[in-house]
Design a protein around this motif. Sequence first.
Motif, PDB file in Angstrom:
ATOM      1  N   THR A  11       0.792  -1.234   0.000  1.00 26.71           N
ATOM      2  CA  THR A  11       0.000   0.000   0.000  1.00 26.71           C
ATOM      3  C   THR A  11       0.822   1.281   0.000  1.00 26.71           C
ATOM      4  O   THR A  11       1.336   1.682   1.028  1.00 26.71           O
ATOM      5  N   ALA A  16      -4.733   1.580  -1.693  1.00 26.10           N
ATOM      6  CA  ALA A  16      -5.677   2.250  -0.792  1.00 26.10           C
ATOM      7  C   ALA A  16      -7.059   2.320  -1.434  1.00 26.10           C
ATOM      8  O   ALA A  16      -8.086   2.109  -0.766  1.00 26.10           O
ATOM      9  N   LEU A  52      -5.389   3.200   7.295  1.00 34.26           N
ATOM     10  CA  LEU A  52      -6.505   3.349   6.359  1.00 34.26           C
ATOM     11  C   LEU A  52      -7.748   2.620   6.854  1.00 34.26           C
ATOM     12  O   LEU A  52      -8.870   3.125   6.718  1.00 34.26           O
TER      13      LEU A  52
END
Length: 316
Positions: A11, A16, A52
């Motif tokens: 990521t 994401a 996230l």
Amino acid sequence: MTKKIILDLDTGVDDALALAYALGSPELELIGVTGTYGNVLVEQGVANDLALLDLFGHPEVPVYAGLPHAGDRDGFEVLEISSFIHGANGVGDVELPAATRGPEEKSAVDFLVESVREHGDDLVIVPTGPSTNIAAAIEADPEFAEKAHIVLMGGALTVPGNVSAWAEANINQDPAASDLMFRRARDVTMVGLDVTLQTLLTYEDTAKWRELGTEAATKLADITDYYIKAYETTAPYLGGCGLHDPLAVGVAVDESLVDLLPVNMKVDTEGETRGRTIGDEERLSEKEKTARVAVGVDAERFLAELMERIGRVLAD
């Protein structure tokens, strides 16, 4: 009935976006994220995943750290072009609040193996970075190769690569691992540059996220705008950023988004064409095709679904 999914991420901005797409898909239950290297070091990628998941309102999803480099290498350093495209921290140099939890103690490879044993046909695995964790799971347990359903973002069959004339970035990080996966796994769907570069996001799209007014929407818009701006340098003819990793998740949800070509695949592991994904000439006549390659995409329908699904996550 929902389908269980594991994302194997490095990521990464488009990782994401893939994470948000999966969380916004009612057909999917994200049972875990496994971390790999590529756009960033594995430690940074795992930290991004945890942050996230908090930002998107899903702190319950476990994250597992994977292998830090290719099996035939002693280490890994992030390529300069990767830092340019994704930012030094992988998420467009946007600061995210650090998660209060860390990754699980169990390794990514063990989690992958155990999940396939437990869930079988009810599980799909979506790798969006190098195939290192996947190859290690295949070598750890023959049952994984037989029963895992894999939809990967990687490779290029009908178009040039993006790190050389032949090689796509994810495959290029660990060609031997990808070759092992294609030769031994029984069900691999390849979503490569052939289709992902036909799916584009623009500033007009991210502006719609900003209108939602939430922290998650603003952060993801900032992250994605960095990515779009990088594409203005690396591929100005496209007019937006390629939705590589989210498209793989989209295909895991609904494979009718793409046209699939059944073909037994291999990867060149050395020489001038190292990293090339191509049909395996020694298995051309075999009736069983263990891979399918996406060669066409309904880009308009996918983009509409992406905006709806990610918007659902960002609005909460």
